[in-house]
Motif scaffolding. Sequence first.
Motif, PDB file in Angstrom:
ATOM      1  N   SER A  61      -1.606  42.932  62.287  1.00 15.13           N
ATOM      2  CA  SER A  61      -1.169  44.030  63.153  1.00 15.13           C
ATOM      3  C   SER A  61       0.230  44.496  62.780  1.00 15.13           C
ATOM      4  O   SER A  61       0.501  45.698  62.685  1.00 15.13           O
ATOM      5  CB  SER A  61      -1.230  43.591  64.620  1.00 15.13           C
ATOM      6  OG  SER A  61      -1.019  44.678  65.471  1.00 15.13           O
ATOM      7  N   MET A  62       1.137  43.561  62.548  1.00 14.24           N
ATOM      8  CA  MET A  62       2.509  43.916  62.158  1.00 14.24           C
ATOM      9  C   MET A  62       2.525  44.657  60.823  1.00 14.24           C
ATOM     10  O   MET A  62       3.272  45.630  60.658  1.00 14.24           O
ATOM     11  CB  MET A  62       3.387  42.671  62.057  1.00 14.24           C
ATOM     12  CG  MET A  62       4.041  42.251  63.341  1.00 14.24           C
ATOM     13  SD  MET A  62       4.967  43.533  64.207  1.00 14.24           S
ATOM     14  CE  MET A  62       6.104  44.133  62.993  1.00 14.24           C
ATOM     15  N   GLU A  63       1.720  44.217  59.878  1.00 12.58           N
ATOM     16  CA  GLU A  63       1.667  44.896  58.582  1.00 12.58           C
ATOM     17  C   GLU A  63       1.195  46.336  58.743  1.00 12.58           C
ATOM     18  O   GLU A  63       1.740  47.252  58.119  1.00 12.58           O
ATOM     19  CB  GLU A  63       0.759  44.124  57.621  1.00 12.58           C
ATOM     20  CG  GLU A  63       1.375  42.830  57.135  1.00 12.58           C
ATOM     21  CD  GLU A  63       0.391  41.927  56.380  1.00 12.58           C
ATOM     22  OE1 GLU A  63      -0.800  42.303  56.227  1.00 12.58           O
ATOM     23  OE2 GLU A  63       0.825  40.839  55.954  1.00 12.58           O
ATOM     24  N   GLU A  64       0.178  46.553  59.604  1.00 15.74           N
ATOM     25  CA  GLU A  64      -0.311  47.911  59.859  1.00 15.74           C
ATOM     26  C   GLU A  64       0.771  48.774  60.507  1.00 15.74           C
ATOM     27  O   GLU A  64       0.956  49.932  60.137  1.00 15.74           O
ATOM     28  CB  GLU A  64      -1.542  47.870  60.778  1.00 15.74           C
ATOM     29  CG  GLU A  64      -2.794  47.362  60.122  1.00 15.74           C
ATOM     30  CD  GLU A  64      -3.967  47.302  61.100  1.00 15.74           C
ATOM     31  OE1 GLU A  64      -3.974  48.049  62.102  1.00 15.74           O
ATOM     32  OE2 GLU A  64      -4.878  46.496  60.857  1.00 15.74           O
ATOM     33  N   LEU A  74       4.103  48.401  60.387  1.00  8.70           N
ATOM     34  CA  LEU A  74       5.183  48.682  59.438  1.00  8.70           C
ATOM     35  C   LEU A  74       4.743  49.688  58.372  1.00  8.70           C
ATOM     36  O   LEU A  74       5.540  50.534  57.951  1.00  8.70           O
ATOM     37  CB  LEU A  74       5.686  47.391  58.811  1.00  8.70           C
ATOM     38  CG  LEU A  74       6.373  46.436  59.797  1.00  8.70           C
ATOM     39  CD1 LEU A  74       6.744  45.132  59.103  1.00  8.70           C
ATOM     40  CD2 LEU A  74       7.588  47.084  60.443  1.00  8.70           C
ATOM     41  N   LYS A  75       3.479  49.627  57.986  1.00  4.36           N
ATOM     42  CA  LYS A  75       2.945  50.602  57.033  1.00  4.36           C
ATOM     43  C   LYS A  75       2.950  52.004  57.652  1.00  4.36           C
ATOM     44  O   LYS A  75       3.269  52.991  56.983  1.00  4.36           O
ATOM     45  CB  LYS A  75       1.521  50.205  56.626  1.00  4.36           C
ATOM     46  CG  LYS A  75       0.894  51.096  55.605  1.00  4.36           C
ATOM     47  CD  LYS A  75      -0.507  50.589  55.255  1.00  4.36           C
ATOM     48  CE  LYS A  75      -1.250  51.594  54.406  1.00  4.36           C
ATOM     49  NZ  LYS A  75      -2.633  51.185  54.179  1.00  4.36           N
ATOM     50  N   THR A  76       2.639  52.099  58.922  1.00  4.43           N
ATOM     51  CA  THR A  76       2.634  53.391  59.622  1.00  4.43           C
ATOM     52  C   THR A  76       4.054  53.890  59.868  1.00  4.43           C
ATOM     53  O   THR A  76       4.353  55.063  59.668  1.00  4.43           O
ATOM     54  CB  THR A  76       1.875  53.273  60.965  1.00  4.43           C
ATOM     55  OG1 THR A  76       0.537  52.815  60.713  1.00  4.43           O
ATOM     56  CG2 THR A  76       1.824  54.599  61.689  1.00  4.43           C
ATOM     57  N   VAL A  77       4.934  53.005  60.297  1.00  5.73           N
ATOM     58  CA  VAL A  77       6.308  53.397  60.631  1.00  5.73           C
ATOM     59  C   VAL A  77       7.098  53.792  59.382  1.00  5.73           C
ATOM     60  O   VAL A  77       7.912  54.715  59.427  1.00  5.73           O
ATOM     61  CB  VAL A  77       7.013  52.257  61.405  1.00  5.73           C
ATOM     62  CG1 VAL A  77       8.495  52.535  61.567  1.00  5.73           C
ATOM     63  CG2 VAL A  77       6.355  52.051  62.759  1.00  5.73           C
ATOM     64  N   LYS A  78       6.869  53.116  58.278  1.00  4.68           N
ATOM     65  CA  LYS A  78       7.553  53.423  57.008  1.00  4.68           C
ATOM     66  C   LYS A  78       9.072  53.409  57.149  1.00  4.68           C
ATOM     67  O   LYS A  78       9.769  54.266  56.600  1.00  4.68           O
ATOM     68  CB  LYS A  78       7.087  54.774  56.459  1.00  4.68           C
ATOM     69  CG  LYS A  78       5.621  54.858  56.171  1.00  4.68           C
ATOM     70  CD  LYS A  78       5.225  56.263  55.745  1.00  4.68           C
ATOM     71  CE  LYS A  78       3.715  56.361  55.720  1.00  4.68           C
ATOM     72  NZ  LYS A  78       3.253  57.745  55.815  1.00  4.68           N
ATOM     73  N   TRP A  79       9.602  52.500  57.936  1.00  8.38           N
ATOM     74  CA  TRP A  79      11.041  52.315  58.110  1.00  8.38           C
ATOM     75  C   TRP A  79      11.741  53.547  58.694  1.00  8.38           C
ATOM     76  O   TRP A  79      12.940  53.710  58.542  1.00  8.38           O
ATOM     77  CB  TRP A  79      11.702  51.888  56.797  1.00  8.38           C
ATOM     78  CG  TRP A  79      11.103  50.638  56.250  1.00  8.38           C
ATOM     79  CD1 TRP A  79      10.251  50.541  55.206  1.00  8.38           C
ATOM     80  CD2 TRP A  79      11.255  49.317  56.770  1.00  8.38           C
ATOM     81  NE1 TRP A  79       9.860  49.240  55.029  1.00  8.38           N
ATOM     82  CE2 TRP A  79      10.465  48.464  55.983  1.00  8.38           C
ATOM     83  CE3 TRP A  79      11.966  48.769  57.832  1.00  8.38           C
ATOM     84  CZ2 TRP A  79      10.376  47.103  56.203  1.00  8.38           C
ATOM     85  CZ3 TRP A  79      11.866  47.393  58.057  1.00  8.38           C
ATOM     86  CH2 TRP A  79      11.081  46.585  57.243  1.00  8.38           C
ATOM     87  N   ARG A  80      10.999  54.411  59.393  1.00  9.90           N
ATOM     88  CA  ARG A  80      11.600  55.613  59.975  1.00  9.90           C
ATOM     89  C   ARG A  80      12.259  55.355  61.323  1.00  9.90           C
ATOM     90  O   ARG A  80      13.028  56.186  61.806  1.00  9.90           O
ATOM     91  CB  ARG A  80      10.542  56.707  60.117  1.00  9.90           C
ATOM     92  CG  ARG A  80      10.028  57.197  58.760  1.00  9.90           C
ATOM     93  CD  ARG A  80       8.915  58.171  58.918  1.00  9.90           C
ATOM     94  NE  ARG A  80       7.726  57.448  59.397  1.00  9.90           N
ATOM     95  CZ  ARG A  80       6.548  58.011  59.623  1.00  9.90           C
ATOM     96  NH1 ARG A  80       6.394  59.298  59.472  1.00  9.90           N
ATOM     97  NH2 ARG A  80       5.527  57.290  60.036  1.00  9.90           N
ATOM     98  N   CYS A  81      11.949  54.221  61.935  1.00 12.57           N
ATOM     99  CA  CYS A  81      12.616  53.856  63.192  1.00 12.57           C
ATOM    100  C   CYS A  81      12.465  52.345  63.386  1.00 12.57           C
ATOM    101  O   CYS A  81      11.568  51.732  62.798  1.00 12.57           O
ATOM    102  CB  CYS A  81      12.046  54.626  64.382  1.00 12.57           C
ATOM    103  SG  CYS A  81      10.501  54.004  65.062  1.00 12.57           S
TER     104      CYS A  81
END
Length: 178
Positions: A160-163, A165-172
């Motif tokens: 779940s965390m990997e998904e 972080l993949k979605t957020v892409k370090w934007r927030c």
Amino acid sequence: LWERPELAMVDINGKQVAWACPAKQDARNYELSLILEVATNYAVDGIHLDYIRYPHPGVCYCDHCRSEFSAQYGFDPKTRPNDPLWINWKCAKISSFVNEIYTTVRQINPRIKVSAAVFPRIEEAKLGVCQDWEEWIEKGIVDFIAPMIYIPSIREFRVSMEEILKTVKWRCPVYVGI
């Protein structure tokens, strides 16, 4: 809400649900007034939006939502409850309210952070509770998200965390609710 039942959501069977309808301006104005009272009168660091979603896919079929949607798209959403237009319309109601809250809070005090509790899987969040938190990040209308990863398995937690972080892409920033 029981003092103003006309602001309540309605399920597909016509039963009132104890949640305020985000498509009704009176409901939004009331909820925003509470948030603004806190942001204006107290030295808070942030406003956290919990339950900024629909409770489940089977709402809101109130007369207001059905009428507004039908006028825009030409069909009653009760006849096609899984139609992407209906789901996107409800997502847009939540997203526009998040935007309204963020913009208004920032006008009061630009240092106040606005965050939201979100369902961790973006597709489940969109389809299940009409919560398009990826759009909120893209538009910069939340300062951070708090995914609700309430699962007992460490393996599932990691996936779940990997998904996320993949979605957020370090934007927030992401602050996980466990």
